[in-house]
Motif scaffolding. Structure first.
Motif, PDB file in Angstrom:
ATOM      1  N   MET A   5     102.264  70.588  47.281  1.00 41.04           N
ATOM      2  CA  MET A   5     101.133  71.056  46.407  1.00 41.04           C
ATOM      3  C   MET A   5     101.393  71.467  45.123  1.00 41.04           C
ATOM      4  N   TYR A  50      94.379  71.232  42.574  1.00 45.21           N
ATOM      5  CA  TYR A  50      95.289  71.310  43.685  1.00 45.21           C
ATOM      6  C   TYR A  50      95.552  69.696  43.692  1.00 45.21           C
ATOM      7  N   LEU A  52      97.843  67.324  46.343  1.00 47.30           N
ATOM      8  CA  LEU A  52      98.522  67.108  47.413  1.00 47.30           C
ATOM      9  C   LEU A  52      99.317  65.704  47.560  1.00 47.30           C
ATOM     10  N   HIS A  76     104.854  73.290  44.519  1.00 45.58           N
ATOM     11  CA  HIS A  76     105.286  73.952  45.858  1.00 45.58           C
ATOM     12  C   HIS A  76     105.666  72.786  46.927  1.00 45.58           C
ATOM     13  N   PRO A  77     106.781  72.862  47.437  1.00 44.75           N
ATOM     14  CA  PRO A  77     107.100  71.977  48.686  1.00 44.75           C
ATOM     15  C   PRO A  77     106.422  72.792  49.599  1.00 44.75           C
ATOM     16  N   VAL A  78     105.883  72.137  50.292  1.00 43.41           N
ATOM     17  CA  VAL A  78     104.712  72.786  51.450  1.00 43.41           C
ATOM     18  C   VAL A  78     105.527  71.934  52.828  1.00 43.41           C
ATOM     19  N   THR A  79     106.546  72.703  53.457  1.00 41.20           N
ATOM     20  CA  THR A  79     107.366  72.105  54.527  1.00 41.20           C
ATOM     21  C   THR A  79     106.609  72.277  55.695  1.00 41.20           C
ATOM     22  N   LEU A  80     105.442  73.183  55.868  1.00 43.32           N
ATOM     23  CA  LEU A  80     104.818  73.642  57.188  1.00 43.32           C
ATOM     24  C   LEU A  80     103.646  73.219  56.909  1.00 43.32           C
ATOM     25  N   ALA A  81     102.786  72.610  57.851  1.00 42.40           N
ATOM     26  CA  ALA A  81     101.423  71.966  57.803  1.00 42.40           C
ATOM     27  C   ALA A  81     100.525  72.023  59.203  1.00 42.40           C
ATOM     28  N   VAL A  82      99.459  72.382  59.148  1.00 42.60           N
ATOM     29  CA  VAL A  82      98.660  72.362  60.429  1.00 42.60           C
ATOM     30  C   VAL A  82      97.325  71.522  59.998  1.00 42.60           C
TER      31      VAL A  82
ATOM     32  N   VAL B   7      94.080  80.411  49.104  1.00 39.47           N
ATOM     33  CA  VAL B   7      95.435  80.650  48.827  1.00 39.47           C
ATOM     34  C   VAL B   7      95.927  82.193  49.145  1.00 39.47           C
ATOM     35  N   THR B  15     107.022  81.087  59.435  1.00 39.97           N
ATOM     36  CA  THR B  15     107.414  79.965  60.361  1.00 39.97           C
ATOM     37  C   THR B  15     106.308  79.063  60.737  1.00 39.97           C
ATOM     38  N   TRP B  41      98.816  74.523  54.593  1.00 38.06           N
ATOM     39  CA  TRP B  41      99.968  74.159  54.168  1.00 38.06           C
ATOM     40  C   TRP B  41     100.883  75.101  53.651  1.00 38.06           C
ATOM     41  N   ALA B  42     101.967  75.436  54.072  1.00 33.96           N
ATOM     42  CA  ALA B  42     102.783  76.563  53.538  1.00 33.96           C
ATOM     43  C   ALA B  42     104.201  76.147  52.858  1.00 33.96           C
ATOM     44  N   ASP B  43     104.268  76.920  51.820  1.00 32.84           N
ATOM     45  CA  ASP B  43     105.827  77.025  51.042  1.00 32.84           C
ATOM     46  C   ASP B  43     106.413  78.422  51.624  1.00 32.84           C
ATOM     47  N   PRO B  44     107.137  78.105  52.716  1.00 37.05           N
ATOM     48  CA  PRO B  44     107.762  79.462  53.128  1.00 37.05           C
ATOM     49  C   PRO B  44     108.899  80.200  52.155  1.00 37.05           C
ATOM     50  N   GLU B  46     108.528  80.150  48.610  1.00 31.52           N
ATOM     51  CA  GLU B  46     108.054  81.220  47.706  1.00 31.52           C
ATOM     52  C   GLU B  46     106.762  81.831  48.341  1.00 31.52           C
ATOM     53  N   VAL B  48     103.722  80.953  49.707  1.00 29.96           N
ATOM     54  CA  VAL B  48     102.401  80.729  49.499  1.00 29.96           C
ATOM     55  C   VAL B  48     101.999  79.835  50.643  1.00 29.96           C
ATOM     56  N   TYR B  50      98.379  77.567  51.644  1.00 31.35           N
ATOM     57  CA  TYR B  50      97.017  77.150  51.002  1.00 31.35           C
ATOM     58  C   TYR B  50      96.122  76.549  52.306  1.00 31.35           C
TER      59      TYR B  50
END
Lengths: 82, 82
Positions: A5, A50, A52, A76-82, B7, B15, B41-44, B46, B48, B50
């Motif tokens: 993102m 923003y 993606l 920002h690497p958004v390594t988690l998503a739902v 945000v 996690t 979406w999460a950047d763990p 940093e 943040v 979204y």
């Protein structure tokens, strides 16, 4: 491949056409960097955009946006998503 | 209905399960406020997060996140999208 993102500030007053043109400029060169831009959302009142994408790394996202003429302020690497 | 990007900061170390639990807590009550949360979406690294939603206004988004126990730091109406 990782989802990213990225955020652009200072875009107050951006129009629908300007957002589409900027997105198209990214799409035109993204394959050269291995990036796939999926969506972009803009808040014209506060001037925030923003984007993606899916990319090999943040540097590739950075290069596409720079080459297209609209460098990102945050990536920002958004390594988690739902 | 308008799309909103909200945000959350200060979420370093979040996690996958915590993101899912937070999203589920929103989903459980969102209908009471007329909100539909679509993605998060999460950047763990940093810290943040979204969240993209569709809602009647920013106050409704604010209420859902507050009631679910994770107030948003920013809520932006993203009136343009590609």
């Amino acid at each position: 491949m990782t989802k990213f993102m990225d955020v652009h500030h200072g875009m107050a007053g951006i129009t629908d056409q300007q957002l589409r043109d900027a997105h198209d400029a990214d799409l035109a060169i993204q394959a050269e960097e291995g990036v796939s831009f999926e969506h972009a959302w803009a808040d014209p009142a506060e001037g925030v955009v923003y984007c993606l994408s899916e990319a090999p790394d943040a540097e590739a996202v950075k290069r596409v946006h720079e080459r297209a003429g609209h460098p990102a302020d945050e990536i920002h690497p958004v390594t988690l998503a739902v």
